[in-house]
Scaffold this motif. Structure first.
Motif, short mmCIF file in Angstrom:
data_model
loop_
_atom_site.label_atom_id
_atom_site.label_comp_id
_atom_site.label_asym_id
_atom_site.label_seq_id
_atom_site.Cartn_x
_atom_site.Cartn_y
_atom_site.Cartn_z
N UNK A 188 -5.85 16.74 -44.95
CA UNK A 188 -5.67 16.80 -46.48
C UNK A 188 -7.39 16.89 -46.86
N UNK A 189 -7.44 17.05 -48.30
CA UNK A 189 -8.54 17.43 -48.85
C UNK A 189 -9.35 16.06 -48.86
N UNK A 190 -8.22 14.91 -48.77
CA UNK A 190 -8.99 13.39 -48.63
C UNK A 190 -7.97 12.56 -48.14
N UNK A 191 -8.07 11.98 -47.13
CA UNK A 191 -7.16 10.94 -46.24
C UNK A 191 -7.69 9.64 -46.32
N UNK A 192 -6.95 8.75 -46.51
CA UNK A 192 -7.06 7.30 -46.52
C UNK A 192 -6.16 6.60 -45.91
N UNK A 193 -6.41 5.69 -45.31
CA UNK A 193 -5.33 4.63 -44.43
C UNK A 193 -5.81 3.21 -44.67
N UNK A 194 -4.81 2.24 -44.94
CA UNK A 194 -4.70 0.83 -45.03
C UNK A 194 -4.34 0.28 -43.73
N UNK A 195 -5.18 -0.34 -43.06
CA UNK A 195 -4.66 -1.08 -41.62
C UNK A 195 -4.35 -2.75 -41.83
N UNK A 248 -2.13 6.63 -45.78
CA UNK A 248 -1.15 6.46 -44.75
C UNK A 248 -1.45 4.73 -45.02
N UNK A 249 -0.08 4.32 -45.17
CA UNK A 249 -0.13 2.64 -44.96
C UNK A 249 0.25 1.85 -43.82
N UNK A 250 -0.61 1.48 -42.90
CA UNK A 250 -0.75 0.90 -41.85
C UNK A 250 0.26 1.88 -41.04
N UNK A 251 -0.46 3.04 -40.78
CA UNK A 251 0.07 4.05 -39.95
C UNK A 251 0.52 3.78 -38.67
N UNK A 260 -9.34 1.39 -44.48
CA UNK A 260 -9.56 0.01 -45.20
C UNK A 260 -8.66 -1.03 -44.06
N UNK A 261 -9.65 -1.74 -43.56
CA UNK A 261 -9.01 -2.77 -42.46
C UNK A 261 -9.21 -4.12 -43.15
N UNK A 262 -7.93 -4.57 -43.67
CA UNK A 262 -7.67 -5.86 -44.44
C UNK A 262 -7.72 -6.83 -43.58
N UNK A 263 -8.67 -7.93 -43.95
CA UNK A 263 -8.58 -9.18 -43.12
C UNK A 263 -8.93 -8.61 -41.57
#
Length: 457
Positions: free
Chosen positions: A214-221, A192-195, A238-241
């Protein structure tokens, strides 16, 4: 339960059925497919939600093929480019306020194909995503159902659920999440790219992206204070800055529409593409808060990640080796203002002699040919040891000098400050480099001091 919900909708939405074929002969070059060009009036008069699929592979990387079949009329339009033995990346865009096609799709698809030999399926639902936001949200489950019919058909021709990696941008991340719900979490991976945040932050996990999809879920915020969601939604987030206010994005309402409104929101996508291009490592550090991370209190990946820092990109499970996978773990990292956005995390560790008053100093890291990195530190009188983490465009070996200035106000802050030592190091400590240290520094208010390093890396 999820499949029962899907079954009751299938008679309405069984509009797309795809037959995959792997051919030894190169097919004749068709006209390149593109996003739907139906006019707004034509769409509003239609009786069904229009979703189509564009396929890109290494065999047709520069010319997408339309990947559809009208099951009701049995009119087959199959492609010999799809290879069911390869993994499949499914790209799902989000809300399109102006009804335009997303300009970033080609760049993301090319980055994925450059990195891996895969099928890339682009979901085009622009004309269901282009009205008032609340009405678009009403469409996202219907889009997910249509995609699920497609995936179900592909599994009959050799694809496995584990081979699908869904990549959703903004509202598209929740579309991906609901597809995962319909398959009871058996999809291989969702990114998920900034859901999207509006109308989803307080939603039940069934109705938004979450780690069970899913078997693996990641997100970039990157915009969690406005368009993005502020809560963790994956196994790792992942919370960028800090997840908001990205470096290089305008803070003035007089800036361009992009710079002021959606720059933060779209930064997740551009950082992800940069990671795929392999410019440098983008790793996150687990921490209870962004403030604790900046204070240098979270510089290892021990604990839930067994010492391996999660990494943005295509590594299996983001490089996480821990079993079972951690859940809803926040990790933080810093980026630079411009592509490729990669930053080296520099830890500043210093100790001062006891202070009478609060002091404020500015430390500057200098690498020739690159922007300087300024770090402001408040030194409380009750403490003597201080740490801080900052982003620098170059690693420890390429830091040429350090400058220090006592910038305290004349009457309200400490005058002279004596530093017992100042050390800078790069984290995580994966290369075994010794810190660069300077000892016994004394500077008065308003005075600058500098030191050049002789590198031996």
């Amino acid at each position: 339960m999820a499949w029962k919900w899907m079954a009751c909708k299938t008679f309405v939405y069984l509009l797309v059925c795809v037959t995959s074929a792997v051919g030894d002969e190169e097919p004749s070059r068709p006209t390149c497919a593109d996003f739907n060009n139906t006019t707004w009036l034509e769409y509003r008069q239609a009786t069904k939600l229009q979703v189509q699929y564009l396929l890109l592979t290494r065999k047709n990387a520069d010319c997408a093929s339309l990947f559809t079949q009208d099951c009701l009329n049995h009119t087959q339009k199959h492609t010999a480019y799809f290879n069911s033995s390869l993994p499949t990346k499914v790209i799902v865009h989000g809300y399109r306020a102006m009804g335009s096609k997303p300009s970033w799709v080609s760049g993301l698809a090319q980055a994925l194909l450059q990195e891996e030999d895969v099928n890339v399926l682009v979901v085009d639902w622009v004309y269901g995503a282009s009205f008032a936001y609340n009405l678009v949200v009403e469409n996202y489950k219907e889009v997910a159902v249509q995609i699920s019919v497609l995936i179900n058909q592909l599994t009959k021709y050799g694809s496995t659920l584990e081979s699908f990696h869904f990549i959703g941008v903004s509202l598209g991340a929740h579309v991906c999440g609901f597809v995962g719900t319909l398959f009871e979490g058996k999809l291989g991976r969702i990114t998920g790219l900034d859901p999207a945040g509006p109308m989803f932050k307080g939603a039940d996990p069934y109705d938004r992206l979450d780690s069970s999809d899913a078997l693996f879920v990641e997100a970039i915020h990157t915009d969690s204070d406005y368009f993005g969601i502020s809560i963790p939604v994956g196994h790792v987030d992942f919370f960028l800055n800090g997840g908001m206010d990205q470096a290089g994005c305008a803070r003035s309402k007089f800036a361009s529409m992009y710079g002021y409104v959606i720059c933060d929101h779209m930064r997740a996508l551009h950082v992800y593409m940069s990671a795929l291009n392999g410019s440098c490592l983008l790793v996150g550090f687990p921490c209870s808060s962004y403030e604790e991370f900046l204070a240098g209190k979270c510089i290892t990946c021990e604990g839930p990640f067994n010492g391996t820092c999660p990494q943005i990109g295509l590594l299996k499970n983001s490089g996480i080796t821990a079993t079972p996978l951690p859940d809803q773990k926040r990790v933080y990292l810093l980026t630079t203002a411009t592509p490729p956005y990669c930053a080296h995390h520099i830890l500043v560790d210093l100790k001062v002699s006891p202070l009478d008053k609060t002091a404020e100093v500015q430390l500057t890291l200098i690498s020739t040919g690159h922007p300087e990195t300024e770090i402001k530190l408040k030194l409380n009188a009750a403490e003597t040891a201080f740490k801080a983490v900052a982003a620098h465009p170059e690693g420890l070996c390429k830091i040429d000098s350090v400058q220090l200035k006592n910038i305290g106000a004349r009457f309200t802050r400490q005058g002279d400050v004596h530093f017992e030592y100042i050390c800078i190091s790069e984290v995580p400590h994966t290369r075994g480099l010794d810190p660069l240290c300077v000892k016994n520094i004394h500077i008065g208010r308003g005075v600058s001091w500098s030191h050049d390093f002789v590198q031996v890396c």
